[in-house]
Design an enzyme around this catalytic site. Structure first.
Site, short mmCIF file in Angstrom:
data_model
loop_
_atom_site.label_atom_id
_atom_site.label_comp_id
_atom_site.label_asym_id
_atom_site.label_seq_id
_atom_site.Cartn_x
_atom_site.Cartn_y
_atom_site.Cartn_z
CD GLU A 1 36.54 -11.31 17.71
OE1 GLU A 1 37.09 -11.31 16.60
OE2 GLU A 1 35.34 -11.59 17.86
CG HIS B 1 28.81 -15.89 13.29
ND1 HIS B 1 28.76 -15.20 12.10
CD2 HIS B 1 29.92 -15.46 13.93
CE1 HIS B 1 29.78 -14.38 12.02
NE2 HIS B 1 30.51 -14.53 13.11
#
Length: 532
Positions: free
Chosen positions: A351, A434
């Site tokens: 992140e 992703h």
């Protein structure tokens, strides 16, 4: 089925120490010529180079430059990254990097899609009110309690500059987490250009739940209590109290405090709310330390500033995200049954690494650029885990295996998740970012460990190449150094996989030389994933 991870960005750029190139933070060194820092001098010379070579950079009337990043190599070579505006409007896809020698002599340049930027008019035919209403309508079902904010821009990400509206719709996602969508529309016709998420979400001592008993850096307050404020790195860890509001900001939530400076109970799905905070606080520190010790970067934005870290965001929110606007890390509690709190090492590293991308190449979160964006976070987030070398959370090439068992994504054969791509094809850019990230992740595994079957730290990996070629790995530290330099020096907002091959080869040449085994492996690994 493993879930998708999205996540927002911040940054990193810094010093890569290898046999060839050592990038040293520019702000730390005085200018030997006197009268300012090396960074200031590099910027001034880069601006002069742009003006002197205006045709090369597509620089013309109505344009202004904003410095975004500066990388100085040990030999004095300078790489100055600029963003552009045109008649006061930000230009999306008009960024470039000026490469120059230590004496300021121009060596070359790297450009996003657009070079020349000029428009007949910056007056929109479609008004802001109508644009905002249209974006709210298009976001229906994706964002609740939404509000819409339009901004006039010059859209040049496809190489053809035109006036456009970039409208941000902010509200709540399906688990009460802050969520937003960005809609880009043609300001002359109102036609949709593209849309994407504003947040890039991801699946997510004291006594920690993932990495055993660890030492935490805390602060003793004037009232005699201890707080999860890291006095070394500056980040603060708070309890979001399961808020379901998009207004969460750095001043929200409740700071974790304790009387005896002993935190958590080491259990997953713990009733002790500080247990998740232990992992979040410690793993944020590990991420900070990885970038500082490996690349010389002091904090996510290289300014020493610490982030605000929230745990217990939303209700049964099985994810995590980084927010640039808040400069906050937000982590959920998992699904309450299988997936625990999203605060493990590689998830936290993933992140916060989105910030590296945001503040440097700013890879667009769409198409192949979006896949590279996610791959960057997977690769460098995984390297945080290897850097930590924790005996409980053993380093591996399985992303989010602790908080999303058995794993969310894997590097040796990404397609094992049923969705991701092992190799590049013309359709890769149409996949969810992703899943298109699989090509970059597979490249990293091949470059690090090579092709074939092998067991590493107790995990067996089998990695095949596109046409059965053989790749000999150079180790993940060298592969990560190549990727990081490519990201911070050569990639731009519109880089695709072919561009990533060129960028990493340039980086490998800088670090190890064009005739080195490392350079050959970088090329062979790209061939192995069908990027030619």
């Amino acid at each position: 089925m493993p879930r998708s991870l999205l996540a927002l960005s911040t940054m990193v750029a810094a010093a890569v120490v290898t046999a060839g190139v050592t990038a040293v933070p520019a702000h730390a060194r005085p200018d030997a010529a006197g009268g300012g820092s090396v960074r200031d001098t590099a910027i001034s010379r880069a601006e002069s180079n742009v003006a002197r070579h205006a045709d090369t950079f597509g620089y013309g009337a109505g344009q202004a430059l904003r410095v975004k990043d500066v990388v100085i190599d040990a030999d004095g070579t300078q790489h100055v990254r600029f963003e552009r505006s045109y008649r006061g409007l930000p230009v999306v896809g008009g960024d470039f990097v000026v490469h120059q020698k230590a004496d300021g002599l121009l060596k070359g340049s790297t450009h996003a899609r657009a070079r020349k930027v000029a428009l007949a008019s910056v007056t929109p035919a479609v008004d802001a009110k109508g644009t905002a209403a249209g974006a709210l309508k298009r976001s229906n079902g994706l964002v609740s309690e939404a509000r819409s904010t339009p901004e006039l821009i010059v859209w040049a990400a496809d190489g053809a500059p035109r006036l456009a509206w970039r409208t941000t719709v902010q509200g709540l996602g399906d688990k009460g987490q802050p969520h937003g969508e960005v809609f880009v529309t043609d300001a002359a016709t109102g036609a949709a250009i593209e849309n994407y998420d504003t947040e890039r979400e991801a699946a997510g001592t004291g006594h920690s739940e993932y990495t055993g008993d660890l030492t935490l850096d805390t602060t003793l307050q004037a009232n005699g209590t201890y707080a999860l404020i890291d006095p070394v790195r500056g980040h603060v860890t708070k309890d979001a109290r399961n808020v379901s509001s998009s207004s969460l900001n750095s001043s929200s939530g409740t700071l974790f405090t304790d009387a005896d400076n002993v935190w958590g109970d080491g259990r997953k799905f713990s009733a002790d709310r500080s247990t998740a905070a232990v992992d979040a606080h410690a793993n944020t520190a590990k991420t900070f330390d990885y970038y500082k010790s490996t690349f010389g970067r002091s904090g996510i934005k290289n300014d020493g500033r610490g982030a605000t870290v929230f745990v217990h965001v939303g209700t049964n929110w099985d994810n995590a995200q980084w927010s640039d606007s808040c400069f906050c890390m937000m982590t959920g509690d998992g699904d309450g049954s299988v997936d625990p709190e999203q605060v493990d090492l590689d998830t936290m590293g993933h992140e916060m690494t989105h910030g590296v991308t945001s503040a440097t190449a700013n890879l667009r979160y769409s198409g192949e650029s979006g896949g590279l964006n996610e791959a960057t976070s997977d690769i460098l987030g995984t390297m945080v885990e290897w850097y930590a070398a924790n005996a409980v959370d053993t380093p591996d090439y399985l992303f989010s295996d602790q908080s999303t068992p058995p794993w969310l994504r894997r590097f040796d054969k990404p397609s094992l998740d049923g969705r991701s791509a092992d190799f590049w094809s013309k359709s890769v850019g149409r996949l969810d970012v992703h899943n298109s990230s699989g090509v970059g992740n597979h490249w990293f595994y091949l470059a690090s460990e090579g092709s074939g079957t092998k067991t590493i730290n107790g995990v067996t990996y089998t990695s095949a190449t596109y046409k059965g070629t053989t790749v000999t790995g150079i180790g993940n530290q060298k592969a990560a150094a190549v990727w990081y330099r490519a990201l911070t020096v050569y990639m731009t907002s519109t880089t695709d996989y072919k561009g990533a091959r060129a960028a990493t080869l340039s980086a490998a040449k800088d670090l190890y030389g064009a005739t080195s085994a490392e350079y050959a492996t970088v090329a062979a690994a790209w061939t192995g994933v069908n990027v030619l």
